[in-house]
Write a protein that holds these residues in place. Structure first.
Motif, mmCIF file in Angstrom:
data_model
loop_
_atom_site.group_PDB
_atom_site.id
_atom_site.type_symbol
_atom_site.label_atom_id
_atom_site.label_comp_id
_atom_site.label_asym_id
_atom_site.label_seq_id
_atom_site.Cartn_x
_atom_site.Cartn_y
_atom_site.Cartn_z
ATOM 1 N N VAL A 130 -47.710 85.375 -0.026
ATOM 2 C CA VAL A 130 -46.914 85.000 1.154
ATOM 3 C C VAL A 130 -45.579 84.362 1.119
ATOM 4 O O VAL A 130 -45.563 83.574 0.000
ATOM 5 C CB VAL A 130 -48.142 83.950 1.763
ATOM 6 N N PRO A 131 -44.837 84.880 2.018
ATOM 7 C CA PRO A 131 -43.379 84.342 1.743
ATOM 8 C C PRO A 131 -43.369 82.805 1.693
ATOM 9 O O PRO A 131 -43.980 82.021 2.615
ATOM 10 C CB PRO A 131 -42.759 84.916 2.945
ATOM 11 N N ILE A 132 -42.515 82.461 1.020
ATOM 12 C CA ILE A 132 -42.307 80.777 0.735
ATOM 13 C C ILE A 132 -40.762 80.379 1.400
ATOM 14 O O ILE A 132 -39.972 81.004 0.980
ATOM 15 C CB ILE A 132 -42.520 80.056 -0.402
ATOM 16 N N ILE A 133 -40.537 79.285 2.325
ATOM 17 C CA ILE A 133 -39.223 78.809 2.583
ATOM 18 C C ILE A 133 -39.357 77.474 1.864
ATOM 19 O O ILE A 133 -40.245 76.491 2.106
ATOM 20 C CB ILE A 133 -39.044 78.652 4.118
ATOM 21 N N ASN A 134 -38.056 77.242 1.043
ATOM 22 C CA ASN A 134 -37.990 75.916 0.611
ATOM 23 C C ASN A 134 -37.381 75.099 1.622
ATOM 24 O O ASN A 134 -36.386 75.227 2.139
ATOM 25 C CB ASN A 134 -36.793 76.093 -0.609
ATOM 26 N N ALA A 135 -37.974 73.887 1.892
ATOM 27 C CA ALA A 135 -37.635 72.964 3.054
ATOM 28 C C ALA A 135 -37.119 71.880 2.327
ATOM 29 O O ALA A 135 -36.979 70.608 2.749
ATOM 30 C CB ALA A 135 -38.635 72.848 3.832
ATOM 31 N N GLY A 136 -36.737 72.077 1.089
ATOM 32 C CA GLY A 136 -36.220 70.839 0.224
ATOM 33 C C GLY A 136 -37.111 70.684 -1.208
ATOM 34 O O GLY A 136 -38.216 70.213 -0.976
ATOM 35 N N GLU A 137 -36.498 70.780 -2.060
ATOM 36 C CA GLU A 137 -37.108 70.749 -3.591
ATOM 37 C C GLU A 137 -36.453 69.714 -4.498
ATOM 38 O O GLU A 137 -35.373 70.331 -4.943
ATOM 39 C CB GLU A 137 -37.254 72.280 -4.261
ATOM 40 N N GLY A 138 -37.080 68.719 -4.881
ATOM 41 C CA GLY A 138 -36.533 67.790 -5.639
ATOM 42 C C GLY A 138 -34.731 67.717 -5.530
ATOM 43 O O GLY A 138 -34.560 67.621 -4.378
ATOM 44 N N VAL A 139 -34.070 67.564 -6.435
ATOM 45 C CA VAL A 139 -32.871 67.503 -6.295
ATOM 46 C C VAL A 139 -32.379 68.993 -6.461
ATOM 47 O O VAL A 139 -30.937 69.140 -6.377
ATOM 48 C CB VAL A 139 -32.002 66.637 -7.180
ATOM 49 N N SER A 140 -33.044 70.103 -6.663
ATOM 50 C CA SER A 140 -32.632 71.173 -7.171
ATOM 51 C C SER A 140 -32.081 72.009 -5.774
ATOM 52 O O SER A 140 -31.112 72.856 -5.775
ATOM 53 C CB SER A 140 -33.627 72.075 -7.584
ATOM 54 N N GLY A 141 -32.629 71.884 -4.464
ATOM 55 C CA GLY A 141 -32.114 72.570 -3.518
ATOM 56 C C GLY A 141 -32.765 72.189 -2.154
ATOM 57 O O GLY A 141 -34.095 71.932 -1.907
ATOM 58 N N HIS A 142 -31.919 72.744 -1.050
ATOM 59 C CA HIS A 142 -32.279 72.406 0.298
ATOM 60 C C HIS A 142 -31.770 73.414 1.160
ATOM 61 O O HIS A 142 -30.689 73.417 1.874
ATOM 62 C CB HIS A 142 -32.170 71.200 0.976
ATOM 63 N N PRO A 143 -31.997 74.746 0.815
ATOM 64 C CA PRO A 143 -31.160 75.795 1.326
ATOM 65 C C PRO A 143 -31.006 75.992 2.884
ATOM 66 O O PRO A 143 -29.783 76.392 3.238
ATOM 67 C CB PRO A 143 -31.884 77.297 0.862
ATOM 68 N N THR A 144 -32.051 75.640 3.506
ATOM 69 C CA THR A 144 -31.869 75.653 5.309
ATOM 70 C C THR A 144 -30.898 74.580 5.582
ATOM 71 O O THR A 144 -30.096 74.845 6.680
ATOM 72 C CB THR A 144 -33.288 75.711 6.078
ATOM 73 N N GLN A 145 -30.903 73.229 4.942
ATOM 74 C CA GLN A 145 -29.954 72.463 5.413
ATOM 75 C C GLN A 145 -28.282 73.108 5.097
ATOM 76 O O GLN A 145 -27.424 72.874 5.947
ATOM 77 C CB GLN A 145 -30.104 71.338 4.478
ATOM 78 N N ALA A 146 -28.214 73.843 3.897
ATOM 79 C CA ALA A 146 -26.885 74.244 3.477
ATOM 80 C C ALA A 146 -26.489 75.225 4.683
ATOM 81 O O ALA A 146 -25.279 75.531 5.218
ATOM 82 C CB ALA A 146 -26.980 74.926 2.171
#
Ligand code: CP
Length: 311
Positions: A130-146
């Motif tokens: 199933v596709p996963i969207i990163n909604a904020g992971e530790g300090v590594s990334g928050h791509p939809t915010q960017a």
């Protein structure tokens, strides 16, 4: 790149064309809304009928969780909110095993925020269909915010080629900065950093680093104030230098006298009033914080549609 069926964890495989594809999708959706194109919305709702997304927010969120929830409903996808406190996480079930079980139940999309370094989303995508969207992971990334940050800038300026983005404050503990750097590099937009050395990464100090707000604001066309990420401050004691931080790096009307007159002020939220940004600046026309929130729902709607919508 086709987004269909893919996860969004970071921007590694993205080209500028992929980024503009998403931005164009936001505009297309808005056009349909403005035209009141009921046939489009009915076909979307029919397509998503009986499809479900699971929102797993294992760290706190207001903007990201609720805008994803609304974005799912916008396209006709049903969002289910997983609450960790009342789940088998409490019995020690891992994120991987949780997702394998949710996948077996038939969910079509996972939207995940978490901070467990031992279960990276990138690794999980190798084991979950199933596709996963990163909604904020530790300090590594928050791509939809960017994505929404850059979209807000683009919408205002129409063209990114003359922009220079300054990140102010807690760069070291910010996943928003990590993803923004990735995205701005892809789009060849210059970026710099400003704040106390204690809150900088090595990359920031070795890059375009401004030790004082005046020189940073003189350089920038966009200033992104960052929240002091107190929950991640294992290596610094912010209280020890908070008053100096406020004096030197809090964005105020006085400090903005050093900036160009049409500077854009962004903040991913939640903001600490009078720490990162002065209360009396929040309703200034140069501040786009609520525009960012508005664009967040639109970007997430476009992304969901690109990943599991009609091909
Ligand atoms: N910007 C952001 O991620 O806000 P939330 O933590 O409220 O989702």
């Amino acid at each position: 790149m086709s987004f269909h069926g893919k996860s969004l964890i970071d921007f590694q495989s993205f080209t500028p064309a992929d980024i503009y594809f998403l931005f164009n999708k936001v505009s297309e959706y808005e056009k349909m809304e403005n035209e009141g194109n009921e046939a489009f919305f009915i076909s979307q709702q029919n397509y998503f009928l009986r499809k479900q997304a699971c929102l797993l927010f294992l760290e706190p969120s207001t903007r990201t969780q609720l805008s994803f929830d609304l974005a799912c409903r916008d396209v006709g996808l049903r969002p289910f909110v997983f609450t960790a406190e009342n789940s088998s996480f409490k019995k020690g079930e891992t994120l991987l095993d949780t997702l394998l079980n949710l996948q077996a139940m038939g969910f079509h999309l996972f939207i995940i925020r978490h901070g467990n370094e031992n279960e990276s989303l990138k690794e999980l995508t190798k084991k979950i269909r199933v596709p996963i969207i990163n909604a904020g992971e530790g300090v590594s990334g928050h791509p939809t915010q960017a994505l929404l940050d850059v979209y807000t800038i683009l919408r205002e300026r129409k063209d990114l080629s003359k922009e220079k983005v300054l990140f102010i404050g807690d760069v070291k503990h910010s996943r928003v900065v990590s993803s923004n750097i990735e995205l701005l590099k892809k789009l060849e937009v210059p970026y710099g950093f400003c704040g106390p050395r204690e809150l900088m990464t090595q990359e920031a100090l070795e890059g375009k680093y401004f030790p004082d707000l005046k020189s940073g604001l003189q350089w920038a066309s966009v200033a992104v104030a960052l929240r002091a990420q107190l929950e991640r401050h294992n290596d610094v004691n912010f209280e020890n230098f908070k008053s100096d931080f406020i004096k030197n790096f809090c964005l105020t009307k006085e400090q903005l006298k050093h900036a160009r007159s049409d500077i854009m002020i962004l903040h991913p939220g939640p903001y600490n009033r009078d720490v990162e940004i002065a209360s009396d600046l929040l309703d200034d026309e140069r501040v786009f914080i609520f525009k960012q929130v508005e664009d967040g729902r639109k970007i997430r709607r476009a992304l969901i549609s690109a990943i599991i919508g009609p091909e």
